[in-house]
Design a protein around this motif. Structure first.
Motif, PDB file in Angstrom:
ATOM      1  N   ILE A  61       6.834   5.665   6.636  1.00 43.78           N
ATOM      2  CA  ILE A  61       5.988   4.701   7.895  1.00 43.78           C
ATOM      3  C   ILE A  61       4.417   5.069   6.783  1.00 43.78           C
ATOM      4  O   ILE A  61       4.277   5.422   5.655  1.00 43.78           O
ATOM      5  N   GLU A  62       3.457   3.330   7.069  1.00 41.25           N
ATOM      6  CA  GLU A  62       2.632   3.584   6.603  1.00 41.25           C
ATOM      7  C   GLU A  62       1.838   3.377   7.272  1.00 41.25           C
ATOM      8  O   GLU A  62       1.561   2.372   8.588  1.00 41.25           O
ATOM      9  N   LYS A  63       0.233   3.175   7.483  1.00 40.52           N
ATOM     10  CA  LYS A  63      -0.896   2.742   8.610  1.00 40.52           C
ATOM     11  C   LYS A  63      -1.261   1.296   7.610  1.00 40.52           C
ATOM     12  O   LYS A  63      -1.660   1.195   6.847  1.00 40.52           O
ATOM     13  N   VAL A  64      -1.800   0.593   8.574  1.00 41.28           N
ATOM     14  CA  VAL A  64      -2.667  -1.085   8.390  1.00 41.28           C
ATOM     15  C   VAL A  64      -3.674  -0.688   8.909  1.00 41.28           C
ATOM     16  O   VAL A  64      -3.408  -0.788   9.761  1.00 41.28           O
ATOM     17  N   ILE A  65      -4.778  -0.603   8.960  1.00 39.85           N
ATOM     18  CA  ILE A  65      -6.153  -0.659   8.990  1.00 39.85           C
ATOM     19  C   ILE A  65      -6.453  -2.061   9.171  1.00 39.85           C
ATOM     20  O   ILE A  65      -6.489  -2.369   9.341  1.00 39.85           O
ATOM     21  N   VAL A  66      -7.450  -1.941  10.594  1.00 37.63           N
ATOM     22  CA  VAL A  66      -7.406  -3.008  11.723  1.00 37.63           C
ATOM     23  C   VAL A  66      -9.110  -3.670  12.161  1.00 37.63           C
ATOM     24  O   VAL A  66      -9.751  -1.832  12.502  1.00 37.63           O
ATOM     25  N   ILE A  83     -11.189  -4.351   2.386  1.00 37.64           N
ATOM     26  CA  ILE A  83     -10.225  -4.342   0.816  1.00 37.64           C
ATOM     27  C   ILE A  83     -10.918  -2.546   0.091  1.00 37.64           C
ATOM     28  O   ILE A  83      -9.859  -1.867  -0.221  1.00 37.64           O
ATOM     29  N   GLY A  84     -11.981  -2.203   0.912  1.00 35.09           N
ATOM     30  CA  GLY A  84     -12.830  -0.989  -0.321  1.00 35.09           C
ATOM     31  C   GLY A  84     -12.544  -0.145   1.059  1.00 35.09           C
ATOM     32  O   GLY A  84     -11.906   0.957   0.556  1.00 35.09           O
ATOM     33  N   THR A  85     -12.517  -0.105   2.279  1.00 32.59           N
ATOM     34  CA  THR A  85     -12.017   0.174   3.097  1.00 32.59           C
ATOM     35  C   THR A  85     -10.593   0.653   2.909  1.00 32.59           C
ATOM     36  O   THR A  85      -9.889   2.065   3.151  1.00 32.59           O
ATOM     37  N   MET A  86      -9.406   0.225   2.961  1.00 32.60           N
ATOM     38  CA  MET A  86      -8.234   0.563   3.161  1.00 32.60           C
ATOM     39  C   MET A  86      -7.621   1.186   1.426  1.00 32.60           C
ATOM     40  O   MET A  86      -6.747   1.647   1.648  1.00 32.60           O
ATOM     41  N   GLU A  87      -8.403   1.043   0.297  1.00 33.34           N
ATOM     42  CA  GLU A  87      -8.230   2.008  -0.476  1.00 33.34           C
ATOM     43  C   GLU A  87      -8.906   2.848  -0.163  1.00 33.34           C
ATOM     44  O   GLU A  87      -8.138   4.027  -0.652  1.00 33.34           O
ATOM     45  N   ARG A  88      -9.741   3.139   0.608  1.00 28.21           N
ATOM     46  CA  ARG A  88     -10.394   5.141   1.033  1.00 28.21           C
ATOM     47  C   ARG A  88      -9.367   5.208   1.929  1.00 28.21           C
ATOM     48  O   ARG A  88      -8.973   6.843   1.240  1.00 28.21           O
ATOM     49  N   ALA A 113      -6.052 -10.093  -2.717  1.00 35.80           N
ATOM     50  CA  ALA A 113      -5.433  -9.037  -2.054  1.00 35.80           C
ATOM     51  C   ALA A 113      -4.436  -8.612  -2.292  1.00 35.80           C
ATOM     52  O   ALA A 113      -3.939  -7.828  -2.662  1.00 35.80           O
ATOM     53  N   GLY A 114      -3.851  -9.801  -2.479  1.00 36.26           N
ATOM     54  CA  GLY A 114      -2.269  -9.259  -3.132  1.00 36.26           C
ATOM     55  C   GLY A 114      -1.339  -8.922  -1.681  1.00 36.26           C
ATOM     56  O   GLY A 114      -1.311  -9.378  -0.305  1.00 36.26           O
ATOM     57  N   PHE A 115       0.050  -8.062  -1.933  1.00 35.85           N
ATOM     58  CA  PHE A 115       1.048  -8.432  -1.031  1.00 35.85           C
ATOM     59  C   PHE A 115       1.068  -6.499  -1.762  1.00 35.85           C
ATOM     60  O   PHE A 115       1.224  -6.230  -2.199  1.00 35.85           O
ATOM     61  N   PHE A 116       2.310  -6.103  -0.303  1.00 34.83           N
ATOM     62  CA  PHE A 116       2.273  -5.147  -0.490  1.00 34.83           C
ATOM     63  C   PHE A 116       4.181  -5.069   0.065  1.00 34.83           C
ATOM     64  O   PHE A 116       4.629  -6.223   1.371  1.00 34.83           O
ATOM     65  N   ASP A 117       5.097  -4.207  -0.707  1.00 35.26           N
ATOM     66  CA  ASP A 117       5.999  -4.622  -0.570  1.00 35.26           C
ATOM     67  C   ASP A 117       7.294  -3.429   0.832  1.00 35.26           C
ATOM     68  O   ASP A 117       6.688  -2.268   0.423  1.00 35.26           O
ATOM     69  N   THR A 118       8.172  -3.719   1.697  1.00 36.64           N
ATOM     70  CA  THR A 118       8.976  -2.594   1.938  1.00 36.64           C
ATOM     71  C   THR A 118      10.146  -2.597   2.587  1.00 36.64           C
ATOM     72  O   THR A 118       9.684  -4.078   1.929  1.00 36.64           O
ATOM     73  N   THR A 122       8.116  -8.273   1.631  1.00 38.31           N
ATOM     74  CA  THR A 122       6.669  -8.632   1.432  1.00 38.31           C
ATOM     75  C   THR A 122       6.118  -9.084   1.675  1.00 38.31           C
ATOM     76  O   THR A 122       6.427 -10.330   2.983  1.00 38.31           O
ATOM     77  N   HIS A 123       4.999  -9.023   2.653  1.00 36.64           N
ATOM     78  CA  HIS A 123       3.433  -8.952   3.531  1.00 36.64           C
ATOM     79  C   HIS A 123       2.217  -9.061   3.391  1.00 36.64           C
ATOM     80  O   HIS A 123       1.907  -8.433   1.948  1.00 36.64           O
ATOM     81  N   PRO A 124       1.778  -9.746   2.953  1.00 37.08           N
ATOM     82  CA  PRO A 124      -0.171 -10.309   2.623  1.00 37.08           C
ATOM     83  C   PRO A 124      -0.435  -8.634   3.085  1.00 37.08           C
ATOM     84  O   PRO A 124      -0.687  -8.069   4.409  1.00 37.08           O
ATOM     85  N   ARG A 125      -1.591  -8.405   1.764  1.00 34.94           N
ATOM     86  CA  ARG A 125      -2.392  -7.411   2.132  1.00 34.94           C
ATOM     87  C   ARG A 125      -2.884  -6.846   2.904  1.00 34.94           C
ATOM     88  O   ARG A 125      -3.570  -5.760   3.782  1.00 34.94           O
ATOM     89  N   VAL A 126      -3.713  -8.160   3.470  1.00 36.21           N
ATOM     90  CA  VAL A 126      -4.890  -8.365   3.547  1.00 36.21           C
ATOM     91  C   VAL A 126      -4.270 -10.110   4.667  1.00 36.21           C
ATOM     92  O   VAL A 126      -4.712 -11.088   4.140  1.00 36.21           O
ATOM     93  N   GLN A 127      -4.511 -10.019   5.879  1.00 41.02           N
ATOM     94  CA  GLN A 127      -4.285 -10.875   6.779  1.00 41.02           C
ATOM     95  C   GLN A 127      -5.986 -11.270   7.787  1.00 41.02           C
ATOM     96  O   GLN A 127      -6.551  -9.981   8.595  1.00 41.02           O
TER      97      GLN A 127
END
Length: 169
Positions: A61-66, A83-88, A113-118, A122-127
């Motif tokens: 599992i991973e978290k997605v920041i809202v 994007i900075g908050t996601m990295e932090r 911001a690109g994509f992340f794979d699961t 593949t899903h957009p990294r920032v939506q």
């Protein structure tokens, strides 16, 4: 307006009257949990967290920041801040919820911001999603919820029955 917003006018009214309630309500639209258990205060750019499955194993599992913005003018730097908050926070993705329609520049910033794979694609990294889109039934492009892993209820103790207090009369 009283109660839960059911349309865009109700959402705008709630955002004007109580920004915290608006944020908590908006976070619930994407099956996320409000950051800090609905406590008022500095959220450091995180309005909520949505836990998603990223693979077949229980621990995948991973978290997605809202991040939620209730104003009518949302700037490109606010998208960069996400994007900075996601990295932090070491989050796989970020979801920007807004009342305002996104500008082309904001969409371009999110796409950059690109994509992340699961294990689920593949899903957009920032939506960026508007409240209007969410109320119309649109959903973010995210992996399935990882709710069971993130919010497991404590096991019930077997053999122990609740006892009634004895009253001294």
């Amino acid at each position: 307006m009283h109660g839960t917003p059911r349309d865009l006018d109700g959402a705008r009214d709630l955002a004007r009257r109580d920004t915290y309630q608006f944020q908590w309500w908006a976070v619930s639209l994407v099956d996320a949990v409000p950051q800090g258990g609905q406590k008022k205060g500095a959220d450091r750019g995180i309005g909520g967290i949505r836990w998603v499955r990223t693979g077949p194993n229980t621990g995948d599992i991973e978290k997605v920041i809202v991040s939620v913005k209730g104003g009518e003018n949302v700037s490109v730097p606010q998208a960069r801040d996400l994007i900075g908050t996601m990295e932090r926070a070491q989050a796989a993705g970020g979801l920007f919820l807004t009342l305002a329609e996104p500008t082309r520049e904001r969409r371009r910033e999110a796409a950059g911001a690109g994509f992340f794979d699961t294990g689920f694609g593949t899903h957009p990294r920032v939506q960026i999603m508007t409240i209007r889109e969410l109320l119309a039934g649109m959903t973010p492009d995210l992996p399935p919820l990882g709710r069971d892993e993130g919010f497991r209820r404590a096991p019930r103790e077997r053999g122990k029955q609740p006892t009634q207090p004895k009253l001294d009369i």
